[in-house]
Design an enzyme around this catalytic site. Structure first.
Site, short mmCIF file in Angstrom:
data_model
loop_
_atom_site.label_atom_id
_atom_site.label_comp_id
_atom_site.label_asym_id
_atom_site.label_seq_id
_atom_site.Cartn_x
_atom_site.Cartn_y
_atom_site.Cartn_z
N ASP A 84 41.09 47.65 33.00
CA ASP A 84 41.94 46.49 33.29
C ASP A 84 42.85 46.11 32.12
OD1 ASP A 84 42.22 43.76 35.04
OD2 ASP A 84 42.08 43.31 32.91
N ALA B 68 43.83 42.81 37.04
CA ALA B 68 44.22 44.09 37.63
C ALA B 68 43.08 44.68 38.45
CB ALA B 68 44.65 45.06 36.53
N ASP B 69 41.87 44.60 37.92
CA ASP B 69 40.70 45.06 38.68
C ASP B 69 40.51 44.24 39.95
OD1 ASP B 69 39.75 47.22 37.22
OD2 ASP B 69 38.49 45.99 35.94
N LEU B 70 40.59 42.92 39.82
CA LEU B 70 40.34 42.06 40.97
C LEU B 70 41.36 42.27 42.08
CD1 LEU B 70 39.42 38.77 39.07
CD2 LEU B 70 37.85 40.33 40.24
N GLY C 50 40.75 45.48 43.81
CA GLY C 50 39.66 45.30 44.77
C GLY C 50 40.12 44.61 46.04
#
Length: 407
Positions: free
Chosen positions: A147, A179-181, A184
């Site tokens: 991220d 960025a990860d969230l 997802g």
């Protein structure tokens, strides 16, 4: 499990956050999620502590807060997928699943016979979602992606933080792994869309999700500002590039966020501040005028706001519909009366700690509310359940797998 996705089974081989965030969304909506983890170690985030969950005697356990945040509603199966027996079990589970999620490096699972093409042969209706830093093709497809580096590569850090030359100026990452969230969340949408098409037309799907793609997609207005104007956006700290006044201001005893989105709200603010003439100043009549004269109007608003306390402004502006709010720390945020009313803190039974407090899913169904039936699992908690009840392995076969280090 109950919920709109209770007819679905998800096989989740992902680790850390983007993939687990997607599978937790699906679990919250009722899907059966089997989380495949490495024997003895598990998901990387099981080691990302402290803080650790405490047991009933107030002693640290091995359960980290980071792992707990993204793995509610799942079953944990430990499996060495590099072994022949382990990869065979994954294929057997994929044959019985609707969705497969993984975030291995590009091409990695092909070594174990677990690529989309491999699993499509045993389950042609499988929805297979691969999440990587840079996607399955292109010059950077083999690069690892986390991220923090994606926030930098994808331009977000250039927009975040105080301007250069000011105290504390310079690029900053966002305080959460955004960025990860968002990857997802986009993955969840893609999976649900693929399932809908499958149910209507039949056949599976391969979904190629990239953290970098998702980061660029979420640049939203700032990205479009650049594409339209050709000018590289600069950092505004807590201010807004397109709307003024829309930032944090010091009060006599703290700070307040004032987020004025239109000219009518600006006039109401000036009236509440006891200086209606400012709203009639030709420099400040419209939002476009205020953006062009940003420094002048920000100085005027700052002067007015500094004259009263934060609570006085919240009362005065909130009552007339001018958007405003405090800057809360997390303790204050979770104790906010609206947050408490909406039930965003969730308490569940936990096999190690007795109870665990989590953040609830924000989706609110009126007719069929989300129910939370399964806390984040301890490592390998559901080995026997999955291997025996789903695959039909007997006790001797499971023991042999344990002794061989496969589970």
């Amino acid at each position: 499990m109950s919920g709109p996705l209770s007819h679905l089974r998800v096989l989740d081989l992902s680790r850390v956050l983007a993939g687990p965030w997607a599978s937790q969304n699906l679990a919250d909506l009722g899907a059966e999620v089997i989380k495949v983890e490495r024997p003895r170690k598990g998901d990387d985030t099981r080691a990302w502590g402290p803080p650790f969950l405490k047991d009933i005697d107030d002693v640290d356990t091995h359960e980290t807060a980071y792992f707990l945040c993204a793995n509610r509603g799942k079953k944990s199966l430990t499996l060495d997928i590099a072994s022949e027996a382990g990869s065979r079990i994954v294929r057997d589970l994929a044959m019985r699943s609707d969705v497969f999620i993984e975030n291995f490096k590009t091409g990695d699972l092909k070594r174990y016979g677990l690529s989309y093409e491999d699993l499509k042969c045993v389950n042609p209706n499988l929805i297979y979602c691969s999440i990587t830093g840079f996607g399955q093709d292109g010059p950077f497809n083999a690069h690892a992606g986390y991220d923090f580096m994606i926030q930098g590569t994808g331009g977000l850090m250039s927009l975040t933080g105080e301007p250069d030359g000011t105290p504390g100026g310079g690029p900053k990452k966002v305080g959460i792994p955004i960025a990860d969230l968002m990857t997802g969340m986009y993955s969840t949408i893609a999976i649900l869309a693929a399932l809908t098409r499958r149910d209507r037309e039949g056949g599976g799907e391969y979904i190629d999700m990239s953290l970098l793609d998702c980061q660029l997609a979420t640049l939203s207005n700032q990205g479009q500002n650049f594409l339209i104007s050709g000018e590289v956006p600069k950092r505004y700290g807590n201010a807004h590039p397109n709307v003024v006044p829309y930032q944090a201001f010091p009060t006599s005893d703290g700070h307040i966020i004032i987020a004025i989105g239109n000219d009518f709200q600006f006039r109401k603010f000036c009236l509440a501040a006891g200086e209606p003439a400012i709203a009639q100043d030709p420099r400040f009549l419209t939002n476009a005028d205020r953006v062009r004269n940003r420094a002048a109007i920000v100085a005027e608003v700052a002067r007015m706001v500094l004259a009263q306390t934060t609570m006085a402004w919240l009362d005065a502006l909130g009552s007339i519909g001018v958007p405003c709010g405090p800057i809360n720390d997390l303790e204050q945020a979770f104790e906010h009366p609206q947050v408490r009313h909406r039930g965003m803190k969730l308490e569940m039974d936990h096999p190690v700690s007795g109870k665990v407090t989590l953040i609830a899913n924000p989706i609110r169904f009126t007719e069929h509310p989300i129910t939370y039936d399964r806390p984040p699992p301890v490592l390998g908690q559901h080995n026997t359940e999955v291997l025996h009840e789903l695959l039909g392995l007997d006790d001797a076969e499971i023991l042999a797998l344990e002794q061989a280090g496969v589970v």
